[in-house]
Design a protein around this motif. Structure first.
Motif, PDB file in Angstrom:
ATOM      1  N   THR A   1      84.626  20.187  17.702  1.00  0.00           N
ATOM      2  CA  THR A   1      84.395  21.452  17.628  1.00  0.00           C
ATOM      3  C   THR A   1      85.778  22.034  17.986  1.00  0.00           C
ATOM      4  O   THR A   1      85.829  23.336  18.274  1.00  0.00           O
TER       5      THR A   1
ATOM      6  N   THR B   1      82.684  14.326   5.798  1.00  0.00           N
ATOM      7  CA  THR B   1      82.624  15.805   6.124  1.00  0.00           C
ATOM      8  C   THR B   1      83.520  16.594   5.769  1.00  0.00           C
ATOM      9  O   THR B   1      84.739  16.284   5.975  1.00  0.00           O
TER      10      THR B   1
ATOM     11  N   ASN C   1      87.822  19.310   6.713  1.00  0.00           N
ATOM     12  CA  ASN C   1      88.447  18.966   7.806  1.00  0.00           C
ATOM     13  C   ASN C   1      90.098  19.151   7.673  1.00  0.00           C
ATOM     14  O   ASN C   1      90.568  19.211   6.470  1.00  0.00           O
TER      15      ASN C   1
ATOM     16  N   ARG D   1      86.213  20.645  11.278  1.00  0.00           N
ATOM     17  CA  ARG D   1      85.472  21.769  10.905  1.00  0.00           C
ATOM     18  C   ARG D   1      86.202  22.883  10.239  1.00  0.00           C
ATOM     19  O   ARG D   1      87.286  22.572  10.268  1.00  0.00           O
ATOM     20  N   LYS D   2      85.502  23.962  10.039  1.00  0.00           N
ATOM     21  CA  LYS D   2      86.231  25.029   9.339  1.00  0.00           C
ATOM     22  C   LYS D   2      87.145  25.409  10.453  1.00  0.00           C
ATOM     23  O   LYS D   2      86.711  25.575  11.839  1.00  0.00           O
TER      24      LYS D   2
END
Length: 180
Positions: free
Chosen positions: A26, A139, A142, A158-159
């Protein structure tokens, strides 16, 4: 629960070792200069089919963003990535996209739609994320920040937003690089 296990296993095998902090799913995690791992010898072809060698960018901070045209968060962050590329170009920072598991035509439309001016490697088989340390290979998005020596200095699984990415890029650009 399976996703949490996978992130934990990926961090354990690709992240820091010997009790060091692990990258969070996160946050943009910055590795201390002395514990940075070398980025892989990345080569391939860009969306325009020209050859690319990451080693030619040694000496620059490099932001590597993994994306696909079908990824909604990738589209959400694309304008922020371009803004960071523009805002940090005077520092010698270079931006590289890595388009994974995609069709070249759809990838080009994505680049055109978001007015992206930085190059993107074309990786339709999704092989490049598998060799990059400290990211979740299946995912997207990245983002990895490499220091001037070509070592992984920071990672976001994550974004990212413009504000956080630009701050991380500027921090890496301003920090001394560990040699040895």
């Amino acid at each position: 629960m399976v996703a949490a296990w996978y992130l934990q296993q990926t961090a354990a095998t690709n992240g820091p070792h010997d009790g060091e902090a692990r990258p969070s799913a996160t946050a943009i995690f910055q590795f201390p200069p002395a514990s940075r791992q070398a980025a892989p010898a990345l080569t391939g072809h860009l969306l325009d089919n020209s050859a690319f060698r990451l080693a030619e960018w040694r000496g620059s901070v490099v932001v590597v963003n993994f994306w696909a045209s079908s990824c909604a968060p990738c589209g959400d962050e694309a304008p922020d990535l371009q803004a960071v590329a523009d805002a940090t170009a005077s520092l010698g920072v270079r931006m590289l996209g890595v388009n994974v598991l995609d069709d070249r035509g759809k990838a080009r439309k994505f680049v055109d739609f978001y007015h992206l001016t930085y190059p993107s490697l074309f990786d339709p088989a999704g092989e490049i994320p598998l060799i990059f340390p400290a990211i979740s290979p299946r995912t997207i998005p990245n983002t990895v920040i490499l220091d001037q020596a070509g070592n992984v200095a920071a990672v976001a699984r994550r974004k990212v937003t413009r504000t956080e990415l630009e701050a991380a890029v500027r921090a890496v650009a301003a920090a001394p690089v560990a040699t040895g």
